[in-house]
Design a protein around this motif. Structure first.
Motif, mmCIF file in Angstrom:
data_model
loop_
_atom_site.group_PDB
_atom_site.id
_atom_site.type_symbol
_atom_site.label_atom_id
_atom_site.label_comp_id
_atom_site.label_asym_id
_atom_site.label_seq_id
_atom_site.Cartn_x
_atom_site.Cartn_y
_atom_site.Cartn_z
ATOM 1 N N LYS A 1 -62.572 71.582 67.930
ATOM 2 C CA LYS A 1 -61.289 71.976 68.510
ATOM 3 C C LYS A 1 -61.468 72.182 70.000
ATOM 4 O O LYS A 1 -62.477 72.705 70.453
ATOM 5 C CB LYS A 1 -60.815 73.317 67.954
ATOM 6 C CG LYS A 1 -60.591 73.389 66.501
ATOM 7 C CD LYS A 1 -60.224 74.819 66.145
ATOM 8 C CE LYS A 1 -60.499 75.087 64.683
ATOM 9 N NZ LYS A 1 -60.349 76.512 64.369
ATOM 10 N N LEU A 2 -60.447 71.803 70.752
ATOM 11 C CA LEU A 2 -60.433 72.062 72.184
ATOM 12 C C LEU A 2 -59.799 73.427 72.386
ATOM 13 O O LEU A 2 -58.611 73.617 72.128
ATOM 14 C CB LEU A 2 -59.642 70.967 72.889
ATOM 15 C CG LEU A 2 -59.796 70.905 74.400
ATOM 16 C CD1 LEU A 2 -61.247 70.684 74.792
ATOM 17 C CD2 LEU A 2 -58.920 69.807 74.966
ATOM 18 N N ASN B 1 -69.979 71.072 72.546
ATOM 19 C CA ASN B 1 -70.186 69.628 72.546
ATOM 20 C C ASN B 1 -69.834 69.073 73.923
ATOM 21 O O ASN B 1 -70.544 68.222 74.455
ATOM 22 C CB ASN B 1 -69.296 69.009 71.470
ATOM 23 C CG ASN B 1 -69.345 67.489 71.453
ATOM 24 O OD1 ASN B 1 -68.784 66.840 72.343
ATOM 25 N ND2 ASN B 1 -69.996 66.934 70.459
ATOM 26 N N ASN B 2 -68.734 69.563 74.483
ATOM 27 C CA ASN B 2 -68.343 69.158 75.828
ATOM 28 C C ASN B 2 -67.410 70.211 76.418
ATOM 29 O O ASN B 2 -66.893 71.073 75.695
ATOM 30 C CB ASN B 2 -67.661 67.780 75.819
ATOM 31 C CG ASN B 2 -66.360 67.776 75.049
ATOM 32 O OD1 ASN B 2 -65.312 68.177 75.557
ATOM 33 N ND2 ASN B 2 -66.407 67.311 73.801
ATOM 34 N N ILE C 1 -54.330 76.527 69.934
ATOM 35 C CA ILE C 1 -54.055 75.395 69.061
ATOM 36 C C ILE C 1 -53.410 75.903 67.769
ATOM 37 O O ILE C 1 -53.759 76.967 67.253
ATOM 38 C CB ILE C 1 -55.324 74.583 68.754
ATOM 39 C CG1 ILE C 1 -54.968 73.295 68.028
ATOM 40 C CG2 ILE C 1 -56.339 75.412 67.972
ATOM 41 C CD1 ILE C 1 -56.088 72.293 67.966
ATOM 42 N N TYR D 1 -51.538 66.918 68.309
ATOM 43 C CA TYR D 1 -51.740 68.361 68.262
ATOM 44 C C TYR D 1 -50.445 69.100 68.611
ATOM 45 O O TYR D 1 -49.613 68.591 69.352
ATOM 46 C CB TYR D 1 -52.786 68.795 69.300
ATOM 47 C CG TYR D 1 -54.071 68.016 69.315
ATOM 48 C CD1 TYR D 1 -54.151 66.770 69.932
ATOM 49 C CD2 TYR D 1 -55.229 68.541 68.742
ATOM 50 C CE1 TYR D 1 -55.336 66.055 69.968
ATOM 51 C CE2 TYR D 1 -56.423 67.837 68.777
ATOM 52 C CZ TYR D 1 -56.477 66.598 69.395
ATOM 53 O OH TYR D 1 -57.660 65.904 69.422
ATOM 54 N N LEU E 1 -57.276 65.173 76.079
ATOM 55 C CA LEU E 1 -55.943 65.293 75.520
ATOM 56 C C LEU E 1 -54.899 64.914 76.557
ATOM 57 O O LEU E 1 -55.032 65.221 77.745
ATOM 58 C CB LEU E 1 -55.683 66.731 75.050
ATOM 59 C CG LEU E 1 -56.034 67.057 73.598
ATOM 60 C CD1 LEU E 1 -57.487 66.807 73.298
ATOM 61 C CD2 LEU E 1 -55.631 68.485 73.263
ATOM 62 N N GLY F 1 -64.955 64.194 72.041
ATOM 63 C CA GLY F 1 -64.790 64.481 73.458
ATOM 64 C C GLY F 1 -63.692 63.696 74.122
ATOM 65 O O GLY F 1 -63.743 63.465 75.323
ATOM 66 N N ILE G 1 -56.610 70.242 61.405
ATOM 67 C CA ILE G 1 -56.741 71.599 61.930
ATOM 68 C C ILE G 1 -55.465 72.353 61.601
ATOM 69 O O ILE G 1 -54.370 71.888 61.889
ATOM 70 C CB ILE G 1 -56.977 71.616 63.454
ATOM 71 C CG1 ILE G 1 -58.324 70.983 63.800
ATOM 72 C CG2 ILE G 1 -56.916 73.055 63.987
ATOM 73 C CD1 ILE G 1 -58.567 70.852 65.295
ATOM 74 N N TYR H 1 -49.835 72.873 70.433
ATOM 75 C CA TYR H 1 -50.388 74.067 71.060
ATOM 76 C C TYR H 1 -49.240 74.996 71.402
ATOM 77 O O TYR H 1 -48.138 74.556 71.710
ATOM 78 C CB TYR H 1 -51.138 73.727 72.359
ATOM 79 C CG TYR H 1 -52.565 73.267 72.177
ATOM 80 C CD1 TYR H 1 -52.844 71.937 71.865
ATOM 81 C CD2 TYR H 1 -53.623 74.151 72.344
ATOM 82 C CE1 TYR H 1 -54.156 71.512 71.716
ATOM 83 C CE2 TYR H 1 -54.943 73.729 72.192
ATOM 84 C CZ TYR H 1 -55.193 72.410 71.887
ATOM 85 O OH TYR H 1 -56.488 71.987 71.740
ATOM 86 N N VAL I 1 -65.164 72.306 73.467
ATOM 87 C CA VAL I 1 -65.215 71.849 72.081
ATOM 88 C C VAL I 1 -66.502 72.387 71.491
ATOM 89 O O VAL I 1 -67.593 72.092 71.990
ATOM 90 C CB VAL I 1 -65.184 70.314 71.981
ATOM 91 C CG1 VAL I 1 -65.323 69.869 70.528
ATOM 92 C CG2 VAL I 1 -63.890 69.777 72.579
ATOM 93 N N GLY J 1 -61.574 66.051 68.557
ATOM 94 C CA GLY J 1 -62.241 66.809 69.609
ATOM 95 C C GLY J 1 -63.747 66.625 69.644
ATOM 96 O O GLY J 1 -64.359 66.701 70.709
ATOM 97 N N VAL J 2 -64.350 66.376 68.512
ATOM 98 C CA VAL J 2 -65.808 66.229 68.459
ATOM 99 C C VAL J 2 -66.257 65.055 69.313
ATOM 100 O O VAL J 2 -67.338 65.051 69.898
ATOM 101 C CB VAL J 2 -66.278 66.037 67.003
ATOM 102 C CG1 VAL J 2 -67.773 65.789 66.961
ATOM 103 C CG2 VAL J 2 -65.927 67.266 66.182
#
Lengths: 115, 116
Positions: B103-104, B30-31, A45, A33, A104, A101, A56, A35, B92, A98-99
């Motif tokens: 995305k975070l 989600n989290n 992001i 990523y 990072l 979890g 992304i 940022y 997320v 990210g989905v």
């Protein structure tokens, strides 16, 4: 050993120049990523790559172009730098997107100052 | 718009006291994750809590999540001067097709100062 390393740490340049920031991770992660952190510490992001594929792409000026030559590297090239580009740019990596979890892991940032 | 917002923006306490920081968010998640950032450094992951969890512990850290109120809190017990840092929550998004999906997304953080 540094897990996520970015170079350079500081970058001072004039408006209109083109510059690149490099990032490498040795964690074996498949997602990387970029940022941007502004002066108020707000982190936004910019891009994310999974297995070298762009997944992304936020609303970022097309002067910013990421490149991922392999899973361990994600570079950021910026054309025609503007004063508003001044910020700290962070590279990060994770295992999975990210989905899933996955936390990072961040580099220490590149402080870009455009004069 | 930003997903997570921390409260307070700044917190100053004495060593040994507990520090509580709160985070609110807007959409289904989600989290939720908490990160610490020391001055001039990158963010360091502290703890992750999933949407079906209500509380997690890690050492001196305790995180709670209330999805009905769309809020989370981070408690640091018996604080130390070395805990001085900025603390960020990040979420997320859970809704596929939503702008925060996968995305975070970070809040603006709480600056914690622990005085020795």
């Amino acid at each position: 050993d540094t897990a996520v390393s970015q170079t350079p740490k500081y970058l001072v340049t004039q408006m209109g120049n083109d510059k690149s920031i490099k990032c490498e991770q040795n964690l074996g992660h498949d997602t990387m990523y970029w940022y941007k952190q502004d002066s108020k510490k707000f982190l936004k992001i910019m891009f994310s790559y999974n297995n070298k594929e762009l997944i992304i792409n936020e609303t970022v000026p097309n002067r910013f172009s990421p490149k991922s030559p392999d899973k361990a590297h994600l570079n950021l090239h910026i054309n025609s730098l503007e004063l508003g580009d001044s910020a700290v740019y962070f590279c990060a990596s994770s295992q999975g997107t990210g989905v899933l979890g996955s936390p990072l892991h961040f580099g220490n940032g590149t402080r870009l100052t455009v004069t | 718009s930003q997903q997570g917002e921390e409260d307070p923006q700044a917190l100053s306490i004495q060593e040994g006291e507990n520090a509580t920081m709160n985070c609110s968010y807007k959409t289904s998640i989600n989290n939720l994750q908490w990160y610490r950032q020391n001055s001039g450094r990158g963010l360091v992951h502290l703890i992750l809590i999933r949407s079906n969890e209500r509380e997690k512990h890690s050492g001196r850290l305790r995180v709670t999540l209330d999805t009905s109120k769309k809020s989370s809190s981070l408690l640091i017990t018996a604080s130390r001067a070395a805990d001085t840092a900025s603390y960020f929550c990040a979420t997320v998004g859970a809704n596929a097709g939503g702008t925060s999906y996968g995305k975070l997304t970070f809040g603006q953080g709480t600056i914690l100062t622990v005085h020795p």
